[in-house]
Design an enzyme around this catalytic site. Structure first.
Site, PDB file in Angstrom:
ATOM      1  N   GLU A 297       0.593  -1.137   0.042  1.00 62.16           N
ATOM      2  CA  GLU A 297       0.049  -0.042   0.086  1.00 62.16           C
ATOM      3  C   GLU A 297       0.897   1.264   0.070  1.00 62.16           C
ATOM      4  OE1 GLU A 297      -3.105   1.905   3.209  1.00 62.16           O
ATOM      5  OE2 GLU A 297      -3.361  -0.367   2.608  1.00 62.16           O
ATOM      6  N   ASP A 298       1.976   1.225   0.686  1.00 62.13           N
ATOM      7  CA  ASP A 298       2.660   2.526   0.903  1.00 62.13           C
ATOM      8  C   ASP A 298       4.097   2.586   0.306  1.00 62.13           C
ATOM      9  OD1 ASP A 298       0.564   3.343   2.526  1.00 62.13           O
ATOM     10  OD2 ASP A 298       1.265   2.514   4.343  1.00 62.13           O
TER      11      ASP A 298
END
Length: 177
Positions: free
Chosen positions: A56-57
């Site tokens: 996600e990051d």
């Protein structure tokens, strides 16, 4: 496997910080892994806790993660990974909706992740009050209350876990509900 995941996550999150702070981001996955280790001895779930935010990051891809850690850990991480093409409300609603029927390993991972986030929010809330909401993309306290309440409801089958009980206490402290 756990040490490998910890090192992979450290490298992937290098240079990143927690929202509104100078706290290295890796502290969050470390705390999540520690919480997970208190709920299960399953090394894949503990490893997934370290890795839960890399898709996600960070630039890490599903292919890279699957190759390094195998399909089970990849699947656990993917469940925790939000689709950033959706709105904040849609992403959070998706999590709440799918959580009650998720495998226990996923629910343990999610509880640990959300408890870590709630601890951080509660610490900051005690220091700066409602200003804490300004560091988030979604700045309305009511939206965060809706999400935290939904998570608690979705995980209500885990009420016997001390981690659930702590999250519930922090929820009431922060939101006064």
């Amino acid at each position: 496997m756990i040490k490998k995941a910890a090192e992979f996550a450290r490298i992937a999150h290098e240079g990143a910080f927690r929202k509104g702070s100078r706290i290295p981001y890796i502290y969050h996955p470390m705390e999540v892994a520690l919480l997970v280790a208190g709920m299960t001895r399953d090394e894949d779930v503990i490893a997934a806790a370290y890795l839960h935010d890399v898709l996600e990051d960070t630039p890490v891809t599903s292919g890279e993660l699957g190759q390094a850690f195998g399909p089970r850990i990849l699947e656990l991480v993917q469940f925790e990974t939000e689709d950033k093409t959706l709105s904040w409300q849609e992403r959070k609603a998706h999590t709440i909706y799918h959580l009650p029927d998720a495998p226990i390993e996923v629910r343990i991972l999610t509880l640990a992740d959300k408890l870590s986030n709630m601890r951080s929010t509660a610490r900051d809330y005690l220091m700066i009050g409602d200003q804490v909401w300004q560091r988030f993309h979604e700045k309305r306290k009511a939206s965060h209350q809706w999400y935290a309440s939904g998570i608690l409801e979705a995980l209500s089958g885990m009420k016997a876990y001390p981690e659930y009980q702590e999250m519930d206490r922090l929820y009431h402290m922060v939101f006064g509900a």
